[in-house]
Design a protein around this motif. Sequence first.
Motif, short mmCIF file in Angstrom:
data_model
loop_
_atom_site.label_atom_id
_atom_site.label_comp_id
_atom_site.label_asym_id
_atom_site.label_seq_id
_atom_site.Cartn_x
_atom_site.Cartn_y
_atom_site.Cartn_z
N ALA A 98 92.88 -22.87 -46.45
CA ALA A 98 91.60 -22.54 -45.56
C ALA A 98 92.06 -21.63 -44.45
O ALA A 98 91.37 -20.77 -43.82
N MET A 99 93.27 -21.97 -43.93
CA MET A 99 93.92 -20.88 -43.04
C MET A 99 94.04 -19.26 -43.50
O MET A 99 93.50 -18.37 -42.69
N GLN A 100 94.53 -19.23 -44.67
CA GLN A 100 94.66 -17.87 -45.24
C GLN A 100 93.31 -17.09 -45.35
O GLN A 100 93.35 -16.15 -45.10
N LEU A 159 94.66 -19.07 -35.17
CA LEU A 159 95.74 -18.13 -34.71
C LEU A 159 96.80 -18.11 -35.99
O LEU A 159 97.33 -17.24 -36.10
N ALA A 160 97.21 -19.24 -36.56
CA ALA A 160 98.18 -19.69 -37.57
C ALA A 160 99.51 -18.94 -37.21
O ALA A 160 100.14 -17.92 -38.02
N GLU A 161 99.99 -19.21 -35.98
CA GLU A 161 101.06 -18.42 -35.49
C GLU A 161 102.32 -18.52 -36.54
O GLU A 161 103.35 -17.75 -36.35
N CYS A 162 102.62 -19.86 -37.23
CA CYS A 162 103.77 -20.01 -37.93
C CYS A 162 103.41 -19.44 -39.45
O CYS A 162 104.56 -19.44 -40.10
N GLY A 163 102.26 -18.74 -39.73
CA GLY A 163 102.03 -18.53 -41.01
C GLY A 163 101.89 -19.27 -42.03
O GLY A 163 101.94 -19.10 -43.27
N GLY A 164 101.55 -20.52 -41.69
CA GLY A 164 101.38 -21.62 -42.78
C GLY A 164 102.33 -22.46 -43.19
O GLY A 164 102.31 -23.23 -44.02
N ASN A 165 103.40 -22.66 -42.51
CA ASN A 165 104.52 -23.29 -42.47
C ASN A 165 104.48 -24.75 -41.80
O ASN A 165 105.38 -25.34 -41.82
N ALA A 166 103.54 -25.10 -41.35
CA ALA A 166 103.22 -26.45 -40.68
C ALA A 166 104.33 -26.48 -39.56
O ALA A 166 105.01 -27.59 -39.43
N MET A 167 104.18 -25.60 -38.61
CA MET A 167 105.30 -25.61 -37.57
C MET A 167 104.47 -25.31 -36.12
O MET A 167 105.15 -25.28 -35.16
N CYS A 168 103.26 -25.13 -36.27
CA CYS A 168 102.89 -24.37 -34.83
C CYS A 168 101.40 -25.29 -34.46
O CYS A 168 101.15 -25.26 -33.22
N ALA A 169 100.54 -25.93 -35.21
CA ALA A 169 99.19 -26.50 -34.98
C ALA A 169 98.16 -25.44 -34.35
O ALA A 169 97.28 -26.00 -34.11
N THR A 170 98.58 -24.14 -34.40
CA THR A 170 97.40 -23.34 -34.17
C THR A 170 96.39 -22.86 -35.11
O THR A 170 95.81 -22.07 -35.12
N ALA A 197 102.23 -35.36 -37.71
CA ALA A 197 102.83 -35.22 -36.11
C ALA A 197 102.76 -34.00 -35.36
O ALA A 197 102.63 -34.11 -34.22
N LEU A 198 102.37 -32.83 -36.05
CA LEU A 198 102.03 -31.66 -35.30
C LEU A 198 100.74 -31.74 -34.57
O LEU A 198 100.70 -31.04 -33.58
N LEU A 199 99.72 -32.51 -35.29
CA LEU A 199 98.56 -32.71 -34.78
C LEU A 199 98.55 -33.42 -33.58
O LEU A 199 97.72 -33.03 -32.63
N ARG A 255 92.47 -31.56 -38.66
CA ARG A 255 93.41 -31.47 -39.84
C ARG A 255 93.98 -29.93 -39.57
O ARG A 255 93.51 -29.13 -38.72
N LEU A 256 95.14 -29.38 -40.15
CA LEU A 256 95.66 -27.99 -40.15
C LEU A 256 95.22 -27.43 -41.08
O LEU A 256 95.49 -27.67 -42.29
N SER A 257 94.42 -26.54 -40.93
CA SER A 257 93.80 -25.77 -41.87
C SER A 257 94.88 -25.17 -42.91
O SER A 257 94.47 -24.73 -44.05
S1 FES Z 1 99.53 -22.07 -39.61
FE1 FES Z 1 101.19 -23.20 -38.19
S2 FES Z 1 100.69 -25.15 -38.67
FE2 FES Z 1 99.17 -24.28 -39.51
#
Ligand code: FES
Length: 107
Positions: A24-26, A37-48, A70-72, A84-86
């Motif tokens: 969904a983020m992509q 924002l997806a600052e980490c590019g989808g690596n489950a590291m940013c929660a944006t 944990a990130l949420l 959820r994280l998209s």
């Molecule tokens: S894009 Fe960084 S946690 Fe989803």
Amino acid sequence: MPSITFIHPDSRRQQIEAGDGESAMQAATRNDVSGILAECGGNAMCATCHVYVDEDWLSRLPPMGDDEDALLDGAAAERRANSRLSCQIKLDADLDGLVLNLPDRQL
Ligand code: FES
């Protein structure tokens, strides 16, 4: 191709077409959905890429992993039961029509 709808904090609805297997983020970033924002590019590291899943769809998503959980806790906007994280929501035909609400901030 699944179609998903993002609802912005001002109630504006934005419907986009996603590719099979895309997250969904992509799909959101490819379609310029502001609010992801997806600052980490989808690596489950940013929660944006935080979203609130429409209640009708919540039980149809796979359970979240420990990293996502944990990130949420550190998401900028309030965490809710439907958070959820998209980037962790992989789209397929079963999720055609998915509705995701955007939080008022990601940072
Ligand atoms: S894009 Fe960084 S946690 Fe989803």
